[in-house]
Design a protein around this motif. Sequence first.
Motif, PDB file in Angstrom:
ATOM      1  N   SER A   8     -17.801  -2.588   1.961  1.00 57.06           N
ATOM      2  CA  SER A   8     -16.862  -1.583   2.429  1.00 57.06           C
ATOM      3  C   SER A   8     -15.479  -1.896   1.867  1.00 57.06           C
ATOM      4  O   SER A   8     -15.025  -3.033   1.913  1.00 57.06           O
ATOM      5  CB  SER A   8     -16.832  -1.598   3.957  1.00 57.06           C
ATOM      6  OG  SER A   8     -15.969  -0.612   4.432  1.00 57.06           O
ATOM      7  N   ARG A  10     -11.370  -0.567   1.817  1.00 55.76           N
ATOM      8  CA  ARG A  10     -10.334   0.287   2.391  1.00 55.76           C
ATOM      9  C   ARG A  10      -9.538   0.893   1.245  1.00 55.76           C
ATOM     10  O   ARG A  10      -8.863   0.181   0.498  1.00 55.76           O
ATOM     11  CB  ARG A  10      -9.443  -0.525   3.300  1.00 55.76           C
ATOM     12  CG  ARG A  10      -8.458   0.321   4.035  1.00 55.76           C
ATOM     13  CD  ARG A  10      -7.700  -0.526   5.011  1.00 55.76           C
ATOM     14  NE  ARG A  10      -6.314  -0.072   4.989  1.00 55.76           N
ATOM     15  CZ  ARG A  10      -5.317  -0.676   5.557  1.00 55.76           C
ATOM     16  NH1 ARG A  10      -5.524  -1.795   6.192  1.00 55.76           N
ATOM     17  NH2 ARG A  10      -4.114  -0.194   5.485  1.00 55.76           N
ATOM     18  N   PRO A  13      -5.017   3.982   4.344  1.00 53.88           N
ATOM     19  CA  PRO A  13      -5.113   3.817   5.796  1.00 53.88           C
ATOM     20  C   PRO A  13      -5.976   4.942   6.393  1.00 53.88           C
ATOM     21  O   PRO A  13      -5.739   6.121   6.155  1.00 53.88           O
ATOM     22  CB  PRO A  13      -3.667   3.946   6.271  1.00 53.88           C
ATOM     23  CG  PRO A  13      -2.854   3.547   5.091  1.00 53.88           C
ATOM     24  CD  PRO A  13      -3.628   4.021   3.887  1.00 53.88           C
ATOM     25  N   ARG A  16     -12.230   4.733   4.242  1.00 56.16           N
ATOM     26  CA  ARG A  16     -13.053   3.630   3.738  1.00 56.16           C
ATOM     27  C   ARG A  16     -14.144   4.161   2.825  1.00 56.16           C
ATOM     28  O   ARG A  16     -14.737   5.194   3.093  1.00 56.16           O
ATOM     29  CB  ARG A  16     -13.728   2.882   4.884  1.00 56.16           C
ATOM     30  CG  ARG A  16     -12.810   2.008   5.641  1.00 56.16           C
ATOM     31  CD  ARG A  16     -13.603   1.111   6.578  1.00 56.16           C
ATOM     32  NE  ARG A  16     -12.736   0.121   7.173  1.00 56.16           N
ATOM     33  CZ  ARG A  16     -12.464  -1.046   6.637  1.00 56.16           C
ATOM     34  NH1 ARG A  16     -12.997  -1.406   5.516  1.00 56.16           N
ATOM     35  NH2 ARG A  16     -11.651  -1.881   7.235  1.00 56.16           N
ATOM     36  N   ASN A  18     -17.785   3.100   1.556  1.00 54.00           N
ATOM     37  CA  ASN A  18     -18.879   2.217   1.930  1.00 54.00           C
ATOM     38  C   ASN A  18     -19.986   2.326   0.891  1.00 54.00           C
ATOM     39  O   ASN A  18     -20.401   3.430   0.546  1.00 54.00           O
ATOM     40  CB  ASN A  18     -19.439   2.601   3.307  1.00 54.00           C
ATOM     41  CG  ASN A  18     -18.341   2.736   4.333  1.00 54.00           C
ATOM     42  OD1 ASN A  18     -17.654   1.788   4.617  1.00 54.00           O
ATOM     43  ND2 ASN A  18     -18.165   3.926   4.869  1.00 54.00           N
ATOM     44  N   THR A  27     -15.718   7.185   4.901  1.00 53.79           N
ATOM     45  CA  THR A  27     -15.426   7.302   6.329  1.00 53.79           C
ATOM     46  C   THR A  27     -13.961   7.642   6.504  1.00 53.79           C
ATOM     47  O   THR A  27     -13.093   6.989   5.943  1.00 53.79           O
ATOM     48  CB  THR A  27     -15.749   5.989   7.065  1.00 53.79           C
ATOM     49  OG1 THR A  27     -17.123   5.692   6.881  1.00 53.79           O
ATOM     50  CG2 THR A  27     -15.459   6.106   8.540  1.00 53.79           C
ATOM     51  N   ARG A  35     -14.392   9.310  14.208  1.00 53.53           N
ATOM     52  CA  ARG A  35     -14.604   8.889  12.826  1.00 53.53           C
ATOM     53  C   ARG A  35     -15.643   9.815  12.224  1.00 53.53           C
ATOM     54  O   ARG A  35     -16.677  10.071  12.845  1.00 53.53           O
ATOM     55  CB  ARG A  35     -15.125   7.452  12.788  1.00 53.53           C
ATOM     56  CG  ARG A  35     -14.077   6.428  12.987  1.00 53.53           C
ATOM     57  CD  ARG A  35     -14.644   5.041  12.799  1.00 53.53           C
ATOM     58  NE  ARG A  35     -15.697   4.749  13.780  1.00 53.53           N
ATOM     59  CZ  ARG A  35     -15.468   4.251  14.973  1.00 53.53           C
ATOM     60  NH1 ARG A  35     -14.240   3.987  15.356  1.00 53.53           N
ATOM     61  NH2 ARG A  35     -16.457   4.002  15.794  1.00 53.53           N
ATOM     62  N   THR A  37     -18.121  10.376   8.867  1.00 49.18           N
ATOM     63  CA  THR A  37     -18.695   9.723   7.704  1.00 49.18           C
ATOM     64  C   THR A  37     -19.529  10.725   6.933  1.00 49.18           C
ATOM     65  O   THR A  37     -20.362  11.431   7.514  1.00 49.18           O
ATOM     66  CB  THR A  37     -19.578   8.522   8.123  1.00 49.18           C
ATOM     67  OG1 THR A  37     -18.781   7.625   8.888  1.00 49.18           O
ATOM     68  CG2 THR A  37     -20.123   7.803   6.910  1.00 49.18           C
TER      69      THR A  37
END
Length: 66
Positions: A8, A10, A13, A16, A18, A27, A35, A37
């Motif tokens: 994963s 970043r 901010p 993400r 993955n 995500t 959240r 995804t």
Amino acid sequence: MPVTFRKSFRILPGVRLNINRKSVSITLAKGDGPRRTYSSTGRRTTSMDLPGPLGYRKTTTRRSRH
């Protein structure tokens, strides 16, 4: 025991990337809200921590193949 791969990163901010053996997903999260995804296999998941005895909630949908 099977060998698994999951990583994963970043990106920004609340964002993400993955990566696992079978797919790539992104995500999106903002603060204490839900959240979301989105997976390369078509799976879309929304998850959220709920207060009190309700705990954690998750819903998953798959993209239609029409």
